[in-house]
Design a protein around this motif. Structure first.
Motif, PDB file in Angstrom:
ATOM      1  N   LYS A  76       0.827  -1.209   0.000  1.00  0.00           N
ATOM      2  CA  LYS A  76       0.000   0.000   0.000  1.00  0.00           C
ATOM      3  C   LYS A  76       0.860   1.256   0.000  1.00  0.00           C
ATOM      4  CE  LYS A  76      -3.934  -2.130   2.382  1.00  0.00           C
ATOM      5  NZ  LYS A  76      -4.813  -2.076   3.586  1.00  0.00           N
ATOM      6  N   SER A  77       2.070   1.119   0.538  1.00  0.00           N
ATOM      7  CA  SER A  77       2.987   2.256   0.584  1.00  0.00           C
ATOM      8  C   SER A  77       4.410   1.742   0.600  1.00  0.00           C
ATOM      9  CB  SER A  77       2.721   3.114   1.816  1.00  0.00           C
ATOM     10  OG  SER A  77       3.667   4.158   1.908  1.00  0.00           O
ATOM     11  N   ILE A  78       5.342   2.537   0.108  1.00  0.00           N
ATOM     12  CA  ILE A  78       6.754   2.164   0.125  1.00  0.00           C
ATOM     13  C   ILE A  78       7.542   3.009   1.124  1.00  0.00           C
ATOM     14  CG2 ILE A  78       7.513   3.748  -1.692  1.00  0.00           C
ATOM     15  CD1 ILE A  78       8.634   0.081  -1.258  1.00  0.00           C
ATOM     16  N   TYR A  79       6.961   4.151   1.529  1.00  0.00           N
ATOM     17  CA  TYR A  79       7.621   5.036   2.486  1.00  0.00           C
ATOM     18  C   TYR A  79       7.039   4.811   3.880  1.00  0.00           C
ATOM     19  CZ  TYR A  79       9.301   7.545  -1.634  1.00  0.00           C
ATOM     20  OH  TYR A  79       9.896   7.885  -2.822  1.00  0.00           O
TER      21      TYR A  79
ATOM     22  N   TRP B 273      14.760 -16.870   8.907  1.00  0.00           N
ATOM     23  CA  TRP B 273      15.417 -15.737   8.284  1.00  0.00           C
ATOM     24  C   TRP B 273      16.492 -16.217   7.302  1.00  0.00           C
ATOM     25  CZ3 TRP B 273      14.518 -10.776   7.723  1.00  0.00           C
ATOM     26  CH2 TRP B 273      15.555  -9.933   7.311  1.00  0.00           C
ATOM     27  N   GLY B 274      16.470 -15.644   6.116  1.00  0.00           N
ATOM     28  CA  GLY B 274      17.424 -16.034   5.083  1.00  0.00           C
ATOM     29  C   GLY B 274      16.867 -17.045   4.105  1.00  0.00           C
ATOM     30  N   GLY B 275      15.702 -17.613   4.437  1.00  0.00           N
ATOM     31  CA  GLY B 275      15.108 -18.627   3.564  1.00  0.00           C
ATOM     32  C   GLY B 275      14.010 -18.079   2.675  1.00  0.00           C
ATOM     33  N   TRP B 276      13.752 -16.768   2.757  1.00  0.00           N
ATOM     34  CA  TRP B 276      12.673 -16.168   1.974  1.00  0.00           C
ATOM     35  C   TRP B 276      12.948 -14.690   1.727  1.00  0.00           C
ATOM     36  CZ3 TRP B 276      10.440 -12.048   4.472  1.00  0.00           C
ATOM     37  CH2 TRP B 276      10.607 -12.000   5.868  1.00  0.00           C
ATOM     38  N   VAL B 277      12.350 -14.190   0.669  1.00  0.00           N
ATOM     39  CA  VAL B 277      12.395 -12.765   0.367  1.00  0.00           C
ATOM     40  C   VAL B 277      11.020 -12.341  -0.122  1.00  0.00           C
ATOM     41  CG1 VAL B 277      13.401 -10.908  -1.016  1.00  0.00           C
ATOM     42  CG2 VAL B 277      14.837 -12.815  -0.277  1.00  0.00           C
ATOM     43  N   GLU B 278      10.485 -11.313   0.491  1.00  0.00           N
ATOM     44  CA  GLU B 278       9.219 -10.737   0.051  1.00  0.00           C
ATOM     45  C   GLU B 278       9.524  -9.565  -0.888  1.00  0.00           C
ATOM     46  OE1 GLU B 278       5.651 -10.104   2.827  1.00  0.00           O
ATOM     47  OE2 GLU B 278       6.406  -8.071   2.512  1.00  0.00           O
ATOM     48  N   ILE B 279       8.870  -9.568  -2.039  1.00  0.00           N
ATOM     49  CA  ILE B 279       9.125  -8.562  -3.057  1.00  0.00           C
ATOM     50  C   ILE B 279       7.900  -7.671  -3.223  1.00  0.00           C
ATOM     51  CG2 ILE B 279       9.642  -8.190  -5.501  1.00  0.00           C
ATOM     52  CD1 ILE B 279      10.931 -11.020  -5.444  1.00  0.00           C
ATOM     53  N   LYS B 280       8.072  -6.385  -3.019  1.00  0.00           N
ATOM     54  CA  LYS B 280       6.979  -5.438  -3.226  1.00  0.00           C
ATOM     55  C   LYS B 280       6.989  -5.051  -4.707  1.00  0.00           C
ATOM     56  CE  LYS B 280       7.337  -3.809   1.529  1.00  0.00           C
ATOM     57  NZ  LYS B 280       7.615  -2.679   2.440  1.00  0.00           N
ATOM     58  N   VAL B 281       6.228  -5.786  -5.481  1.00  0.00           N
ATOM     59  CA  VAL B 281       6.316  -5.676  -6.937  1.00  0.00           C
ATOM     60  C   VAL B 281       5.923  -4.299  -7.464  1.00  0.00           C
ATOM     61  CG1 VAL B 281       6.006  -8.145  -7.305  1.00  0.00           C
ATOM     62  CG2 VAL B 281       3.987  -6.662  -7.176  1.00  0.00           C
ATOM     63  N   ASN B 282       5.118  -3.566  -6.706  1.00  0.00           N
ATOM     64  CA  ASN B 282       4.686  -2.243  -7.148  1.00  0.00           C
ATOM     65  C   ASN B 282       5.500  -1.111  -6.497  1.00  0.00           C
ATOM     66  OD1 ASN B 282       3.542  -2.886  -4.643  1.00  0.00           O
ATOM     67  ND2 ASN B 282       1.767  -1.560  -4.968  1.00  0.00           N
TER      68      ASN B 282
ATOM     69  N   GLU C 141       6.202   2.078  -8.604  1.00  0.00           N
ATOM     70  CA  GLU C 141       4.997   2.905  -8.746  1.00  0.00           C
ATOM     71  C   GLU C 141       4.752   3.721  -7.474  1.00  0.00           C
ATOM     72  OE1 GLU C 141       0.180   2.123  -8.828  1.00  0.00           O
ATOM     73  OE2 GLU C 141       1.519   0.579  -9.642  1.00  0.00           O
ATOM     74  N   LEU C 142       4.904   3.074  -6.317  1.00  0.00           N
ATOM     75  CA  LEU C 142       4.676   3.742  -5.038  1.00  0.00           C
ATOM     76  C   LEU C 142       5.749   4.782  -4.733  1.00  0.00           C
ATOM     77  CD1 LEU C 142       3.677   0.620  -2.935  1.00  0.00           C
ATOM     78  CD2 LEU C 142       2.138   2.410  -3.762  1.00  0.00           C
ATOM     79  N   ALA C 143       6.948   4.566  -5.268  1.00  0.00           N
ATOM     80  CA  ALA C 143       8.066   5.470  -4.995  1.00  0.00           C
ATOM     81  C   ALA C 143       7.869   6.837  -5.619  1.00  0.00           C
ATOM     82  CB  ALA C 143       9.368   4.851  -5.508  1.00  0.00           C
ATOM     83  N   ARG C 144       6.914   6.957  -6.541  1.00  0.00           N
ATOM     84  CA  ARG C 144       6.661   8.244  -7.186  1.00  0.00           C
ATOM     85  C   ARG C 144       5.959   9.236  -6.255  1.00  0.00           C
ATOM     86  NH1 ARG C 144       4.940   4.737 -11.524  1.00  0.00           N
ATOM     87  NH2 ARG C 144       6.600   4.577 -13.084  1.00  0.00           N
ATOM     88  N   LYS C 145       5.383   8.711  -5.175  1.00  0.00           N
ATOM     89  CA  LYS C 145       4.720   9.597  -4.218  1.00  0.00           C
ATOM     90  C   LYS C 145       5.718  10.641  -3.709  1.00  0.00           C
ATOM     91  CE  LYS C 145       2.484   9.653   0.320  1.00  0.00           C
ATOM     92  NZ  LYS C 145       2.062   8.860   1.491  1.00  0.00           N
ATOM     93  N   ARG C 146       5.303  11.880  -3.642  1.00  0.00           N
ATOM     94  CA  ARG C 146       6.191  12.945  -3.213  1.00  0.00           C
ATOM     95  C   ARG C 146       6.206  13.066  -1.686  1.00  0.00           C
ATOM     96  NH1 ARG C 146       8.455  12.163  -7.223  1.00  0.00           N
ATOM     97  NH2 ARG C 146       8.836  13.606  -8.944  1.00  0.00           N
TER      98      ARG C 146
END
Length: 265
Positions: free
Chosen positions: A9-12, A51-60, A63-68
């Motif tokens: 929902k957000s990257i920041y 820990w170390g056996g998985w990585v969660e990727i925020k695929v969007n 797109e979210l990083a464009r928020k000012r």
């Protein structure tokens, strides 16, 4: 390695790190799987395994990083932005490309892959890029951070950043008595490092398993970490070393009955 794709929902995220307004984690989890990693706490809320056996990727994330947003941004706090999966996925690169270039950005990694994105770093008005360096080699590295890039590659990346005009810093961490050779790190990097940040191992945050690893394999180091008098004598000697070295040091972070930041003047 378990890969989990999610839409965030957000990257920041508002930061609790002193001097930092926002943190960005386009990944959660880390393939480097360092045994002491403080970010392991996130496993309480991420039911994917150890820990170390998985990585969660925020695929969007791009797109979210464009928020000012405005202020100082740190990348990343619960992952390494340049862990192995980034080489092919380029999620970090695409996220950087989308971010507001007027914000001050600080990037921290253990990976020499970071130099791939120097062209993007140059788009930012204010940026600094740090490499975590701790001198772990041979047996120490195999036990403590077996999957992280070797020290020489990290040091070379730090130098390349300097040569390319990117402000850099050496994040000397974790400092473990008898294992981390701080004097050698300074000697090897001082000619091309803008400033240093020193962090003593947070034994509590490193967790029970790492505490047992240290106790079993590095008993003298463990004794210093848990003995109050020996520990503060070690800190005093470290600060004296930093002062003698005549380098720019932000300070020494110590976790002992809480959190303490010791300025080096």
């Amino acid at each position: 390695m378990k890969i989990i794709n999610v839409r965030a929902k957000s990257i920041y995220t508002k930061s609790k790190i002193p001097g930092v307004d926002w943190v960005v984690n386009q990944y959660v989890g880390c393939q480097f799987a360092c045994k002491y990693c403080y970010a392991k706490f996130i496993c309480k809320w991420k039911p994917y395994g150890e820990w170390g056996g998985w990585v969660e990727i925020k695929v969007n994330a791009p797109e979210l990083a464009r928020k000012r947003v405005y202020g100082e941004v740190f990348m990343s706090s619960i992952s390494d932005p340049y862990q192995p999966i980034e080489k092919e996925l380029k999620l970090t690169r695409r996220t950087l490309e989308a971010m507001n270039k007027r914000n001050k950005l600080s990037v921290l990694t253990k990976s020499p892959l970071v130099i791939r994105d120097i062209d993007v770093f140059k788009m930012f008005e204010k940026i600094e890029v740090g490499l975590t360096i701790n001198s772990f080699e041979g047996r120490e590295k195999r036990l403590i951070e077996p999957f992280a890039p070797v020290q020489r590659a990290r040091v070379n990346a730090l130098k390349t950043l300097k040569d390319e005009g990117i402000k850099n810093y050496a994040f000397v961490s974790p400092i473990i008595p008898g294992i981390t050779d701080v004097e050698e790190i300074i000697r090897e990097t001082r000619s091309f490092t803008d400033y240093y940040f020193f962090e003593i191992l947070n034994l509590k945050a490193a967790g029970r398993e790492f505490k047992e690893l240290l106790m079993e394999n590095f008993p003298e180091s463990y004794k210093i970490m848990v003995d109050e008098d020996k520990f503060w004598r070690f800190i005093k000697d470290l600060i004296d070393l930093i002062k003698r070295s005549n380098i720019k040091a932000e300070g020494v972070e110590v976790h002992r009955r809480g959190w303490e930041f010791i300025e080096v003047r």
